[in-house]
Write a protein that holds these residues in place. Structure first.
Motif, mmCIF file in Angstrom:
data_model
loop_
_atom_site.group_PDB
_atom_site.id
_atom_site.type_symbol
_atom_site.label_atom_id
_atom_site.label_comp_id
_atom_site.label_asym_id
_atom_site.label_seq_id
_atom_site.Cartn_x
_atom_site.Cartn_y
_atom_site.Cartn_z
ATOM 1 N N GLN A 47 0.893 -1.115 0.007
ATOM 2 C CA GLN A 47 -0.191 -0.075 -0.153
ATOM 3 C C GLN A 47 0.570 1.147 0.188
ATOM 4 O OE1 GLN A 47 -2.953 -0.325 3.218
ATOM 5 N NE2 GLN A 47 -3.428 2.012 3.071
ATOM 6 N N ILE A 66 -5.969 -3.404 3.899
ATOM 7 C CA ILE A 66 -5.978 -2.263 3.782
ATOM 8 C C ILE A 66 -6.051 -1.612 5.355
ATOM 9 C CG2 ILE A 66 -7.320 -0.207 3.168
ATOM 10 C CD1 ILE A 66 -8.836 -2.159 1.160
ATOM 11 N N ASP A 67 -4.787 -0.814 5.456
ATOM 12 C CA ASP A 67 -4.600 -0.265 6.622
ATOM 13 C C ASP A 67 -4.673 -1.442 7.810
ATOM 14 O OD1 ASP A 67 -4.168 2.316 5.749
ATOM 15 O OD2 ASP A 67 -6.219 2.930 5.987
ATOM 16 N N ILE A 83 -5.158 -1.871 -11.028
ATOM 17 C CA ILE A 83 -5.922 -0.422 -10.332
ATOM 18 C C ILE A 83 -4.654 0.404 -10.584
ATOM 19 C CG2 ILE A 83 -6.929 0.744 -9.071
ATOM 20 C CD1 ILE A 83 -8.416 -1.572 -7.960
ATOM 21 N N LEU A 86 -3.201 1.070 -14.339
ATOM 22 C CA LEU A 86 -4.227 1.889 -15.030
ATOM 23 C C LEU A 86 -4.423 3.453 -14.649
ATOM 24 C CD1 LEU A 86 -7.007 -0.685 -15.420
ATOM 25 C CD2 LEU A 86 -5.618 -0.309 -17.309
ATOM 26 N N LEU A 87 -4.237 3.678 -13.196
ATOM 27 C CA LEU A 87 -4.438 4.715 -12.921
ATOM 28 C C LEU A 87 -3.130 5.640 -12.703
ATOM 29 C CD1 LEU A 87 -7.237 4.468 -10.213
ATOM 30 C CD2 LEU A 87 -7.538 5.136 -12.632
ATOM 31 N N GLU A 89 -0.983 5.133 -10.126
ATOM 32 C CA GLU A 89 -0.903 5.829 -8.719
ATOM 33 C C GLU A 89 -0.728 4.306 -7.944
ATOM 34 O OE1 GLU A 89 -4.050 8.025 -7.307
ATOM 35 O OE2 GLU A 89 -4.805 8.290 -9.415
ATOM 36 N N PRO A 90 -0.296 4.827 -6.659
ATOM 37 C CA PRO A 90 0.328 3.561 -5.928
ATOM 38 C C PRO A 90 -0.895 2.663 -5.359
ATOM 39 C CG PRO A 90 1.197 5.616 -4.901
ATOM 40 C CD PRO A 90 0.294 6.045 -5.951
ATOM 41 N N PRO A 91 -0.567 1.360 -5.173
ATOM 42 C CA PRO A 91 -1.525 0.611 -4.646
ATOM 43 C C PRO A 91 -2.377 1.102 -3.442
ATOM 44 C CG PRO A 91 0.255 -0.678 -5.090
ATOM 45 C CD PRO A 91 0.774 0.784 -5.178
ATOM 46 N N VAL A 92 -3.514 0.839 -3.127
ATOM 47 C CA VAL A 92 -4.293 1.319 -2.081
ATOM 48 C C VAL A 92 -4.758 0.036 -1.098
ATOM 49 C CG1 VAL A 92 -5.902 3.146 -3.213
ATOM 50 C CG2 VAL A 92 -6.639 0.637 -3.355
ATOM 51 N N ALA A 136 -17.322 -3.181 -2.479
ATOM 52 C CA ALA A 136 -16.446 -2.054 -1.642
ATOM 53 C C ALA A 136 -17.428 -0.791 -1.057
ATOM 54 C CB ALA A 136 -15.446 -1.539 -2.573
ATOM 55 N N LEU B 127 -11.525 2.333 -16.906
ATOM 56 C CA LEU B 127 -10.604 3.338 -16.112
ATOM 57 C C LEU B 127 -11.893 4.024 -15.166
ATOM 58 C CD1 LEU B 127 -8.479 5.017 -18.660
ATOM 59 C CD2 LEU B 127 -7.745 3.472 -16.818
ATOM 60 N N VAL B 130 -12.567 1.792 -12.475
ATOM 61 C CA VAL B 130 -11.494 1.436 -11.544
ATOM 62 C C VAL B 130 -11.187 2.710 -10.679
ATOM 63 C CG1 VAL B 130 -8.743 1.227 -11.614
ATOM 64 C CG2 VAL B 130 -10.184 -0.238 -12.774
ATOM 65 N N ARG B 134 -11.204 3.049 -6.598
ATOM 66 C CA ARG B 134 -9.936 3.329 -5.826
ATOM 67 C C ARG B 134 -10.552 4.557 -4.797
ATOM 68 N NH1 ARG B 134 -5.534 6.503 -5.016
ATOM 69 N NH2 ARG B 134 -3.346 4.997 -4.911
ATOM 70 N N THR B 136 -13.549 4.917 -3.682
ATOM 71 C CA THR B 136 -14.349 4.389 -2.721
ATOM 72 C C THR B 136 -13.507 3.728 -1.516
ATOM 73 O OG1 THR B 136 -15.913 3.729 -4.019
ATOM 74 C CG2 THR B 136 -16.089 2.716 -2.253
ATOM 75 N N ILE B 140 -13.115 5.091 2.596
ATOM 76 C CA ILE B 140 -13.224 4.120 3.588
ATOM 77 C C ILE B 140 -12.036 4.240 4.702
ATOM 78 C CG2 ILE B 140 -13.384 1.792 4.326
ATOM 79 C CD1 ILE B 140 -14.469 1.062 1.627
#
Lengths: 141, 142
Positions: A47, A66-67, A83, A86-87, A89-92, A136, B127, B130, B134, B136, B140
């Motif tokens: 993360q 997650i956390d 994810i 594609l974006l 950005e770093p993994p969530v 989610a 996109l 996704v 992200r 969402t 949280i």
């Protein structure tokens, strides 16, 4: 094609993500991805840190953490890493192997061209993401 | 007043999701999109029902409601309903016209056909989904 590739093609043929591909396409996919093993407890994605690739699970189980809270379990046929690719950005989430994990891996820069070459894989991925978004939305912190 | 096909195409061309599409693909969508008027207070989409189509707001505005909670308000150019069409599961929220509202509706099978014909559209939808996933997850966490 060696035995290991043939074994992978047989597994891929049973996965929803590749459900629309014919045998030659599955062989091409098996050839495009690399195979990697992870041991129990190993953190594959971290993360907040730059992602490394797109992973498809062939065997084993991994947690989506997650956390520090395990939010979902991934198993055979599930995939992760896309994810953040594609974006850009770093993994969530952390992805942590719960048991020995066998994956197919595609490098980050190769993932978009791969999806562009296989629109039906992109569609199956889209269906899976829609389902994940739905799940989610129902999580509570 | 009915919209001409050119007006429909112009409207659709302004939707984020369709930005990657060329004039021919937009014309195809415009041909398949139907205008639907909703009086104030009427449900455009209902939580729990499986989606029969996707909607673009042409004029007016609509409230997005889940249970008793208002999540957001959609206005002209906003797009909704694609999630339920893609995974064929019940809608996660209701959308209610806040005033007299004109929508362009694309039937589920037409939308799926458009995705098949336009990998760029598929990519744009992927996109979008996704990015929402992200967001969402981020929501949280905070």
């Amino acid at each position: 094609m060696n035995d290991s590739d043939r074994d992978i093609v047989d597994i891929l043929a049973g996965l929803t993500l590749f459900g629309d591909l014919n045998r030659p396409q599955l062989e091409a996919v098996a050839h495009t991805f690399d195979e990697e093993w992870f041991s129990e407890g190993q953190r594959i994605l971290r993360q907040g840190f730059t992602g490394t690739g797109f992973f498809v699970i062939l065997e084993g189980e991994a947690a989506v953490r997650i956390d520090g809270v395990d939010r979902a379990t991934l198993g055979k046929g599930d995939f992760f890493g896309e994810i953040s690719i594609l974006l850009g950005e770093p993994p969530v989430a952390d992805i942590v192997a719960l048991r020995p994990l066998r994956c197919l891996v595609l490098g980050g820069p190769d993932t978009e061209p791969f999806l562009n070459s296989y629109p039906r894989v992109m569609y199956r991925m889209l269906q899976a993401q829609a389902r994940r978004l739905r799940n989610a939305s129902q999580w509570r912190s | 007043m009915a919209l001409s096909r050119q007006e429909k195409a112009r409207l659709l061309g302004g939707v984020d999701l369709f930005l990657a599409l060329g004039p021919r693909a937009l014309a195809t969508i415009a041909r398949r999109a139907t205008e639907v008027e909703f009086p104030a207070g009427r449900y455009i989409a209902r939580q729990g029902e499986v989606g029969s189509g996707v909607f673009v707001i042409a004029r007016g505005s609509a409230r997005v409601v889940r249970g008793d909670e208002e999540l957001t308000v959609f206005g002209p150019g906003d797009f909704f309903g694609e999630l339920s069409v893609i995974d064929r599961a019940p809608r996660v929220a209701s959308v209610v016209a806040a005033e007299p509202t004109l929508c362009l509706a694309i039937a589920a099978w037409d939308f799926l056909a458009l995705l098949d014909e336009n990998p760029k559209l598929m990519k744009a939808v992927l996109l979008e989904v996704v990015a929402r996933l992200r967001a969402t997850i981020e929501h949280i966490r905070h």
